[in-house]
Write an enzyme that holds these catalytic residues in place. Structure first.
Site, PDB file in Angstrom:
ATOM      1  N   ASP A   1       3.114  -5.938   3.439  1.00  0.00           N
ATOM      2  CA  ASP A   1       2.766  -4.767   4.243  1.00  0.00           C
ATOM      3  C   ASP A   1       3.640  -4.781   5.490  1.00  0.00           C
ATOM      4  OD1 ASP A   1       1.698  -2.663   5.594  1.00  0.00           O
ATOM      5  OD2 ASP A   1      -0.383  -3.353   5.534  1.00  0.00           O
TER       6      ASP A   1
ATOM      7  N   GLU B   1      -4.893   2.477   4.810  1.00  0.00           N
ATOM      8  CA  GLU B   1      -5.045   2.797   6.236  1.00  0.00           C
ATOM      9  C   GLU B   1      -6.463   3.259   6.564  1.00  0.00           C
ATOM     10  OE1 GLU B   1      -2.805   1.907   8.137  1.00  0.00           O
ATOM     11  OE2 GLU B   1      -0.816   2.198   7.261  1.00  0.00           O
TER      12      GLU B   1
ATOM     13  N   HIS C   1       2.320   4.614  11.940  1.00  0.00           N
ATOM     14  CA  HIS C   1       1.224   5.588  12.015  1.00  0.00           C
ATOM     15  C   HIS C   1       1.640   6.847  12.767  1.00  0.00           C
ATOM     16  CE1 HIS C   1      -1.623   1.846  11.681  1.00  0.00           C
ATOM     17  NE2 HIS C   1      -0.920   2.064  10.585  1.00  0.00           N
TER      18      HIS C   1
ATOM     19  N   HIS D   1       0.821  -1.217   0.000  1.00  0.00           N
ATOM     20  CA  HIS D   1       0.000   0.000   0.000  1.00  0.00           C
ATOM     21  C   HIS D   1       0.850   1.259   0.000  1.00  0.00           C
ATOM     22  CE1 HIS D   1       0.059   1.253   4.333  1.00  0.00           C
ATOM     23  NE2 HIS D   1       0.110  -0.038   4.606  1.00  0.00           N
TER      24      HIS D   1
HETATM   25  C1  LIG Z   1       1.725  13.951  13.797  1.00  0.00           C
HETATM   26  O1  LIG Z   1       2.293  15.037  13.135  1.00  0.00           O
HETATM   27  C2  LIG Z   1       2.627  16.123  13.967  1.00  0.00           C
HETATM   28  C3  LIG Z   1       3.111  17.231  13.060  1.00  0.00           C
HETATM   29  O2  LIG Z   1       4.047  16.744  12.136  1.00  0.00           O
HETATM   30  C4  LIG Z   1       3.661  15.690  14.992  1.00  0.00           C
HETATM   31  O3  LIG Z   1       3.996  16.753  15.835  1.00  0.00           O
HETATM   32  C5  LIG Z   1       3.072  14.554  15.798  1.00  0.00           C
HETATM   33  O4  LIG Z   1       4.022  14.078  16.704  1.00  0.00           O
HETATM   34  C6  LIG Z   1       2.625  13.446  14.866  1.00  0.00           C
HETATM   35  N1  LIG Z   1       1.913  12.444  15.620  1.00  0.00           N
HETATM   36  C7  LIG Z   1       2.438  11.252  15.805  1.00  0.00           C
HETATM   37  C8  LIG Z   1       1.544  10.263  16.516  1.00  0.00           C
HETATM   38  O5  LIG Z   1       3.524  10.953  15.404  1.00  0.00           O
END
Ligand SMILES: *[C@@H]1O[C@H](CO)[C@@H](O)[C@H](O)[C@H]1NC(C)=O
Ligand SMILES: *[C@@H]1O[C@H](CO)[C@@H](O)[C@H](O)[C@H]1NC(C)=O
Ligand SMILES: *[C@@H]1O[C@H](CO)[C@@H](O)[C@H](O)[C@H]1NC(C)=O
Length: 401
Positions: free
Chosen positions: A290, A263, A369, A209
């Site tokens: 995956d 996802e 994720h 994916h």
């Molecule tokens: C998601 O993206 C934001 C901005 O890039 C970042 O600060 C944050 O830590 C991210 N969340 C995760 C769960 O990694």
């Protein structure tokens, strides 16, 4: 993929027990999708609702986009069938009608495949598989902020990949590559290699994916997705590169798929598998990659094989491909559960499926994720990922020779 099954069990318990409904997203609209009319699907999807199937047997349920995100954050898996439900119902009805003319096939999901028999040809290609090439392709993909299926960078990932593939297949009139567009921003990408002796024979499919996700901030958050599923993406690109460079011409057709929106409920693969079934296309075997690049430091290094939503006959072949082409042993994973990854979309249409996974559950990558799914995570290993490339190249070669 692949999140804690325990949480998903908790939530299905909550679904079954009305007194716990407060733990569920409030955006559930109704549960009457089993008898959905065409008008209702048009009306509700136009209003921004999504039709989600949360398990194999219950009817799908309407959720808002926000409710869908809450499910993803709670690690509840589902297939988003908003755009495929009517086709799926029609396919099942046609199958039920056909079955009344003869005995139902009990061979479903127990296909039979010959053992590997092209060891000398395949083994000659394996040294050409290159970590530097995979790393270079991955760097281009992870340089995008994310590959979310509704983001502009998600769409850029599709065209970037298509350009790389077009470079690989230049000069081969028997190989084509194209975007497979959807109603959302990101496209899937499909490369098709014609079968030199019979292009009408059932097709062999290798898939991964294309999308990535930052669960706390999907649209704009950083989601490099190096392992999930950058690893599977570049494994397949590298297999195509090495096969094409060798002058390989399969006897029967082969397709390489990179799916949009996995996802968010197997969106791309469900759309494509449903369309193939509707068109009467025959699929010999489908393998999903995956996540292939991580195993927990200190744990036993294996090629993990998924145990559910797979064809047991094809898994027998997969095990012998690991033995024939990889230095690593195989190990059966515990069941991954409903809607685990794109192979489930093909399984749902009755096609033989198998899936390789980086480690047995528990020894797999916990950083997915998020913004820290990168190649610098301790445990990320290109030499590990390379082993999956060998097995998947063997899968393609053996089944299309
Ligand atoms: C998601 O993206 C934001 C901005 O890039 C970042 O600060 C944050 O830590 C991210 N969340 C995760 C769960 O990694
Ligand atoms: C992968 O690419 C990155 C960025 O181009 C580079 O820094 C790194 O050394 C490369 N790693 C390997 C194993 O080739
Ligand atoms: C090609 O494959 C199709 C589909 O399996 C089959 O019906 C046909 O007989 C094959 N043709 C040849 C020449 O083998």
């Amino acid at each position: 993929m692949k999140a804690a099954a325990a949480l998903s069990l908790l939530l299905s318990a909550a679904l079954a027990c009305p007194s716990k409904l407060t733990t569920l997203p409030r955006q559930i609209v109704d549960n009457a999708a089993g008898t959905l009319s065409h008008e209702e699907i048009v009306e509700k999807s136009a209003a921004g609702l999504r039709l989600l199937k949360l398990d194999p047997t219950s009817p799908p349920v309407w959720f808002s986009e926000e409710g869908k995100l809450e499910l993803m954050r709670a690690h509840v898996r589902f297939v988003d069938v908003t755009e495929t439900w009517e086709d799926k119902v029609a396919i099942k009805a046609a199958e039920a009608a056909a079955a009344s003319f003869g005995p139902a096939s009990d061979a479903a999901h127990r296909a039979s495949f010959p053992a590997p028999s092209h060891q000398s040809e395949v083994s000659a290609l394996l040294p050409d598989l290159s970590i530097a090439q995979m790393n270079s392709t991955l760097s281009q993909l992870t340089a995008l902020n994310n590959r979310y299926y509704r983001s502009s960078t998600g769409a850029q990932a599709s065209t970037l990949l298509l350009n790389i593939i077009n470079g690989i297949i230049a000069g081969r009139s028997d190989i084509s590559a194209a975007l497979y567009t959807h109603s959302w921003t990101q496209s899937s990408v499909i490369a098709k290699v014609a079968g030199a002796s019979n292009n009408s024979a059932p097709v062999v499919i290798l898939g991964a994916h294309l999308d990535s996700i930052n669960l706390s901030s999907p649209t704009s958050g950083r989601a490099p997705g190096a392992d999930d599923d950058g690893s599977g993406i570049v494994n397949i690109v590298e297999i195509l590169r090495v096969l094409v460079a060798s002058g390989w011409k399969p006897a029967t057709p082969v397709e390489f798929h990179w799916y949009a929106g996995e996802e968010a409920g197997l969106l791309g693969s469900d759309a494509i598998a449903t369309a193939y079934k509707r068109a009467g296309k025959q699929v010999k075997a489908m393998m999903e990659l995956d996540m292939t690049a991580y195993f927990r430091p200190g744990s036993k290094e294996v090629i993990s094989i998924e145990a559910d939503y797979i064809d047991s006959g094809l898994n027998t072949l997969t095990k012998s491909l690991v033995t024939a082409y990889s230095a690593l042993p195989w190990a059966m994973d515990e069941p991954c559960g409903y809607a685990c990854s794109d192979h489930a979309s093909w399984y749902d249409q009755g096609y033989p499926t198998t899936m390789l996974y980086e480690a047995v559950t528990g020894n797999d990558n916990a950083r997915i994720h998020s913004s820290s799914d990168t190649t610098s995570v301790s445990g990320f290993s290109w030499t590990h990922s390379l082993e999956f490339t060998k097995v998947a190249l063997g899968f393609v070669y053996e089944l299309s020779a």
